[in-house]
Motif scaffolding. Sequence first.
Motif, PDB file in Angstrom:
ATOM      1  N   THR A  75      47.518  91.105  40.214  1.00  0.00           N
ATOM      2  CA  THR A  75      47.316  91.098  38.764  1.00  0.00           C
ATOM      3  C   THR A  75      45.892  91.563  38.469  1.00  0.00           C
ATOM      4  OG1 THR A  75      48.847  89.260  38.495  1.00  0.00           O
ATOM      5  CG2 THR A  75      47.331  89.690  36.675  1.00  0.00           C
ATOM      6  N   GLY A  76      45.746  92.435  37.488  1.00  0.00           N
ATOM      7  CA  GLY A  76      44.428  92.948  37.145  1.00  0.00           C
ATOM      8  C   GLY A  76      43.502  91.865  36.618  1.00  0.00           C
ATOM      9  N   VAL A  77      42.278  91.859  37.123  1.00  0.00           N
ATOM     10  CA  VAL A  77      41.243  90.939  36.661  1.00  0.00           C
ATOM     11  C   VAL A  77      40.172  91.765  35.958  1.00  0.00           C
ATOM     12  CG1 VAL A  77      39.487  89.272  37.357  1.00  0.00           C
ATOM     13  CG2 VAL A  77      41.675  89.356  38.576  1.00  0.00           C
ATOM     14  N   THR A 112      42.131  94.269  41.439  1.00  0.00           N
ATOM     15  CA  THR A 112      43.273  93.457  41.866  1.00  0.00           C
ATOM     16  C   THR A 112      43.063  93.012  43.306  1.00  0.00           C
ATOM     17  OG1 THR A 112      44.506  95.395  42.617  1.00  0.00           O
ATOM     18  CG2 THR A 112      44.881  94.669  40.355  1.00  0.00           C
ATOM     19  N   TYR A 113      43.740  91.922  43.653  1.00  0.00           N
ATOM     20  CA  TYR A 113      43.705  91.377  45.001  1.00  0.00           C
ATOM     21  C   TYR A 113      45.131  91.232  45.509  1.00  0.00           C
ATOM     22  CZ  TYR A 113      38.790  90.213  44.222  1.00  0.00           C
ATOM     23  OH  TYR A 113      37.444  90.280  43.969  1.00  0.00           O
ATOM     24  N   ASP A 114      45.329  91.568  46.768  1.00  0.00           N
ATOM     25  CA  ASP A 114      46.651  91.463  47.383  1.00  0.00           C
ATOM     26  C   ASP A 114      46.870  90.129  48.087  1.00  0.00           C
ATOM     27  OD1 ASP A 114      47.307  94.025  46.551  1.00  0.00           O
ATOM     28  OD2 ASP A 114      46.577  94.939  48.396  1.00  0.00           O
ATOM     29  N   GLU A 115      45.796  89.429  48.399  1.00  0.00           N
ATOM     30  CA  GLU A 115      45.904  88.196  49.150  1.00  0.00           C
ATOM     31  C   GLU A 115      45.186  87.063  48.414  1.00  0.00           C
ATOM     32  OE1 GLU A 115      47.664  87.745  51.818  1.00  0.00           O
ATOM     33  OE2 GLU A 115      48.213  89.854  52.093  1.00  0.00           O
ATOM     34  N   PRO A 116      45.732  85.848  48.471  1.00  0.00           N
ATOM     35  CA  PRO A 116      45.051  84.719  47.829  1.00  0.00           C
ATOM     36  C   PRO A 116      43.784  84.338  48.596  1.00  0.00           C
ATOM     37  CG  PRO A 116      46.932  83.943  49.084  1.00  0.00           C
ATOM     38  CD  PRO A 116      46.983  85.436  49.134  1.00  0.00           C
ATOM     39  N   GLY A 117      42.880  83.647  47.906  1.00  0.00           N
ATOM     40  CA  GLY A 117      41.668  83.190  48.568  1.00  0.00           C
ATOM     41  C   GLY A 117      40.514  83.100  47.585  1.00  0.00           C
ATOM     42  N   ASN A 118      39.363  82.702  48.078  1.00  0.00           N
ATOM     43  CA  ASN A 118      38.147  82.638  47.290  1.00  0.00           C
ATOM     44  C   ASN A 118      37.299  83.872  47.595  1.00  0.00           C
ATOM     45  OD1 ASN A 118      38.679  79.999  46.138  1.00  0.00           O
ATOM     46  ND2 ASN A 118      38.197  79.137  48.136  1.00  0.00           N
ATOM     47  N   TYR A 119      36.861  84.554  46.554  1.00  0.00           N
ATOM     48  CA  TYR A 119      36.150  85.812  46.719  1.00  0.00           C
ATOM     49  C   TYR A 119      34.851  85.794  45.916  1.00  0.00           C
ATOM     50  CZ  TYR A 119      40.626  87.556  48.489  1.00  0.00           C
ATOM     51  OH  TYR A 119      41.778  87.741  49.197  1.00  0.00           O
ATOM     52  N   GLN A 120      33.934  86.688  46.309  1.00  0.00           N
ATOM     53  CA  GLN A 120      32.711  86.923  45.555  1.00  0.00           C
ATOM     54  C   GLN A 120      32.705  88.357  45.043  1.00  0.00           C
ATOM     55  OE1 GLN A 120      29.363  85.875  48.109  1.00  0.00           O
ATOM     56  NE2 GLN A 120      29.226  83.871  47.128  1.00  0.00           N
ATOM     57  N   ILE A 121      32.208  88.521  43.820  1.00  0.00           N
ATOM     58  CA  ILE A 121      32.069  89.836  43.210  1.00  0.00           C
ATOM     59  C   ILE A 121      30.588  90.033  42.883  1.00  0.00           C
ATOM     60  CG2 ILE A 121      32.740  91.348  41.312  1.00  0.00           C
ATOM     61  CD1 ILE A 121      35.266  89.627  41.019  1.00  0.00           C
ATOM     62  N   GLU A 122      30.042  91.160  43.309  1.00  0.00           N
ATOM     63  CA  GLU A 122      28.622  91.439  43.076  1.00  0.00           C
ATOM     64  C   GLU A 122      28.483  92.657  42.172  1.00  0.00           C
ATOM     65  OE1 GLU A 122      24.441  92.274  45.517  1.00  0.00           O
ATOM     66  OE2 GLU A 122      26.378  92.420  46.547  1.00  0.00           O
ATOM     67  N   LEU A 123      27.565  92.560  41.215  1.00  0.00           N
ATOM     68  CA  LEU A 123      27.215  93.685  40.352  1.00  0.00           C
ATOM     69  C   LEU A 123      25.753  94.037  40.582  1.00  0.00           C
ATOM     70  CD1 LEU A 123      27.598  95.711  38.021  1.00  0.00           C
ATOM     71  CD2 LEU A 123      27.041  93.844  36.437  1.00  0.00           C
ATOM     72  N   ILE A 124      25.493  95.327  40.838  1.00  0.00           N
ATOM     73  CA  ILE A 124      24.132  95.836  40.999  1.00  0.00           C
ATOM     74  C   ILE A 124      23.853  96.831  39.878  1.00  0.00           C
ATOM     75  CG2 ILE A 124      22.516  97.029  42.533  1.00  0.00           C
ATOM     76  CD1 ILE A 124      24.352  96.195  44.861  1.00  0.00           C
ATOM     77  N   ALA A 125      22.798  96.604  39.126  1.00  0.00           N
ATOM     78  CA  ALA A 125      22.371  97.524  38.070  1.00  0.00           C
ATOM     79  C   ALA A 125      21.181  98.325  38.587  1.00  0.00           C
ATOM     80  CB  ALA A 125      21.991  96.757  36.813  1.00  0.00           C
ATOM     81  N   VAL A 126      21.224  99.651  38.396  1.00  0.00           N
ATOM     82  CA  VAL A 126      20.187 100.550  38.905  1.00  0.00           C
ATOM     83  C   VAL A 126      19.594 101.344  37.744  1.00  0.00           C
ATOM     84  CG1 VAL A 126      19.629 102.354  40.585  1.00  0.00           C
ATOM     85  CG2 VAL A 126      21.516 100.765  41.039  1.00  0.00           C
ATOM     86  N   THR A 127      18.254 101.331  37.617  1.00  0.00           N
ATOM     87  CA  THR A 127      17.592 102.081  36.548  1.00  0.00           C
ATOM     88  C   THR A 127      17.383 103.529  36.971  1.00  0.00           C
ATOM     89  OG1 THR A 127      15.359 101.587  37.342  1.00  0.00           O
ATOM     90  CG2 THR A 127      16.373  99.996  35.829  1.00  0.00           C
ATOM     91  N   LYS A 128      16.874 104.332  36.024  1.00  0.00           N
ATOM     92  CA  LYS A 128      16.656 105.747  36.295  1.00  0.00           C
ATOM     93  C   LYS A 128      15.590 105.971  37.366  1.00  0.00           C
ATOM     94  CE  LYS A 128      18.065 106.879  31.597  1.00  0.00           C
ATOM     95  NZ  LYS A 128      17.645 107.393  30.271  1.00  0.00           N
ATOM     96  N   ASP A 129      14.671 105.018  37.516  1.00  0.00           N
ATOM     97  CA  ASP A 129      13.673 105.162  38.579  1.00  0.00           C
ATOM     98  C   ASP A 129      13.996 104.247  39.763  1.00  0.00           C
ATOM     99  OD1 ASP A 129      13.190 102.876  37.209  1.00  0.00           O
ATOM    100  OD2 ASP A 129      11.042 103.193  36.927  1.00  0.00           O
ATOM    101  N   ASN A 130      15.332 103.943  39.903  1.00  0.00           N
ATOM    102  CA  ASN A 130      15.877 103.260  41.084  1.00  0.00           C
ATOM    103  C   ASN A 130      15.400 101.822  41.271  1.00  0.00           C
ATOM    104  OD1 ASN A 130      17.524 105.416  41.997  1.00  0.00           O
ATOM    105  ND2 ASN A 130      15.700 106.435  42.820  1.00  0.00           N
ATOM    106  N   LYS A 131      15.038 101.159  40.194  1.00  0.00           N
ATOM    107  CA  LYS A 131      14.824  99.722  40.271  1.00  0.00           C
ATOM    108  C   LYS A 131      16.188  99.047  40.208  1.00  0.00           C
ATOM    109  CE  LYS A 131      10.263  99.778  38.099  1.00  0.00           C
ATOM    110  NZ  LYS A 131       9.466  99.352  36.916  1.00  0.00           N
ATOM    111  N   LYS A 132      16.357  97.941  40.940  1.00  0.00           N
ATOM    112  CA  LYS A 132      17.672  97.318  41.059  1.00  0.00           C
ATOM    113  C   LYS A 132      17.604  95.825  40.765  1.00  0.00           C
ATOM    114  CE  LYS A 132      19.319 100.525  44.626  1.00  0.00           C
ATOM    115  NZ  LYS A 132      19.877 100.635  46.000  1.00  0.00           N
ATOM    116  N   ASP A 133      18.710  95.335  40.201  1.00  0.00           N
ATOM    117  CA  ASP A 133      18.902  93.890  40.053  1.00  0.00           C
ATOM    118  C   ASP A 133      20.374  93.610  40.325  1.00  0.00           C
ATOM    119  OD1 ASP A 133      18.134  91.207  39.451  1.00  0.00           O
ATOM    120  OD2 ASP A 133      19.157  91.400  37.523  1.00  0.00           O
TER     121      ASP A 133
END
Length: 245
Positions: free
Chosen positions: A48-50, A84-105
């Motif tokens: 199912t789409g998350v 979507t996920y095919d298997e049950p379980g506990n998962y982590q999702i990470e988001l990385i934001a990158v600026t034009k001069d390659n600074k990251k958070d």
Amino acid sequence: MKINTLHFLIAIAIIFTSCDNNSEPEAAPTPMPEASFSIDLPVSRILTGVRLTNTSDTANIKEYIWKYNGVSDTLTSLKTPFITYDEPGNYQIELIAVTKDNKKDSTINDIRIGDNYISAIRIANLYEKKWDVDEEGENVNPDIQVQLVKNDEVIWTSFVIPNLNPHNIWENVIPTPLTKFNGRGYKSDVEIQIYEIDDESKELIFSSNRNIKVYVGPTYDEQEQKGNFYYFSNHSEVRFDFVVF
């Protein structure tokens, strides 16, 4: 002589001051990005789409990188993806934001993916036929029994439900033991069979994996973490309630 020297120093100061006034100011450094997102369903279902809703400050962001389920997606325009996920379980999702001069958070959120478990079967209609007749010759409601079958092995059988009204919309509720039910489309690894019981004989009158005409659903209540789906076969109409955990 002293006066000339004083005039000379003043002239030099004026020149340097004039040069400083004409120089362009240095560009302000790009601020650090702030990555943040929310998950619409912290507990969701397999297949199912998350929806991931990006709530980052978008100023000066060049790209977003999503990391989930062993996949790394770089999205420059789609900031609110479905995964979507095919298997049950506990998962982590990470988001990385990158600026034009390659600074990251980056930021990480947790999600739990559950299985569908059948909790009850609701019979709306059974296909039209001449059911048993009583001593007065009147047509009577059938006696039925439900089975759950997996890999050709019966894993659960209900008691016999006598005199079931085959046209009583959704009032024929048959609780089942919680049984994992992870099918796509018409078929699943668990088959639901409905039999008519007549004088010690059994006639299969409905199967969730055979001769299905229409499959509808599933519907899913995000807050209650439960839902249902429908099978239609000939004139039969059967609904399956499920819970997610």
